[in-house]
Motif scaffolding. Structure first.
Motif, PDB file in Angstrom:
ATOM      1  N   LYS A   1       0.794  -1.220   0.083  1.00 33.53           N
ATOM      2  CA  LYS A   1       0.026   0.063  -0.058  1.00 33.53           C
ATOM      3  C   LYS A   1       0.828   1.074  -0.149  1.00 33.53           C
ATOM      4  O   LYS A   1       2.008   1.219   0.599  1.00 33.53           O
ATOM      5  N   ILE A   3       1.425   4.917   1.382  1.00 32.51           N
ATOM      6  CA  ILE A   3       0.917   5.886   2.378  1.00 32.51           C
ATOM      7  C   ILE A   3       1.202   7.344   2.209  1.00 32.51           C
ATOM      8  O   ILE A   3       2.371   7.909   1.696  1.00 32.51           O
ATOM      9  N   ILE A  18      -8.287  10.524   8.436  1.00 32.79           N
ATOM     10  CA  ILE A  18      -7.631   9.292   7.895  1.00 32.79           C
ATOM     11  C   ILE A  18      -8.555   8.694   6.626  1.00 32.79           C
ATOM     12  O   ILE A  18      -9.912   8.625   6.935  1.00 32.79           O
ATOM     13  N   LEU A  20      -8.749   5.355   3.990  1.00 31.62           N
ATOM     14  CA  LEU A  20      -8.158   4.017   3.631  1.00 31.62           C
ATOM     15  C   LEU A  20      -8.997   3.819   2.355  1.00 31.62           C
ATOM     16  O   LEU A  20     -10.172   3.794   2.240  1.00 31.62           O
ATOM     17  N   ILE A  25      -3.343   4.405   2.198  1.00 30.33           N
ATOM     18  CA  ILE A  25      -3.341   5.101   3.347  1.00 30.33           C
ATOM     19  C   ILE A  25      -3.146   6.604   3.359  1.00 30.33           C
ATOM     20  O   ILE A  25      -1.890   6.827   3.197  1.00 30.33           O
ATOM     21  N   LEU A  42      -5.407   3.793  13.677  1.00 28.88           N
ATOM     22  CA  LEU A  42      -4.918   2.531  12.566  1.00 28.88           C
ATOM     23  C   LEU A  42      -4.604   1.434  13.242  1.00 28.88           C
ATOM     24  O   LEU A  42      -5.173   0.390  12.895  1.00 28.88           O
TER      25      LEU A  42
END
Length: 70
Positions: A1, A3, A18, A20, A25, A42
């Motif tokens: 993933k 970030i 946040i 997702l 992320i 998280l």
């Protein structure tokens, strides 16, 4: 993933946002304290979903303390 982090203009000292998604992320906070609390959230979210053996598909969290002290 992937970030992604960034700053948000926020009058709340420890607030954070946040997002997702399947491949990313994103954490946005006004300062390092907001980033710290975002990471704590998280960790709790990942731990809960791991215990349930369920993936997190998408999620959005916008959080800030209602009082000046946590």
């Amino acid at each position: 993933k992937n970030i992604e982090t960034g700053k948000i203009p926020n009058n709340n000292y420890e607030g954070y946002f946040i997002k997702l998604s399947e491949n990313r992320i994103s954490i946005y906070a006004a300062n390092s304290r907001g980033v710290f609390y975002a990471i704590q959230s998280l960790k709790q979210l990942f731990k809960f979903h791991a215990a349930q053996n369920k993936p997190i598909l998408t999620c959005t969290i916008n959080d800030y303390p209602s009082l000046p002290l946590r």
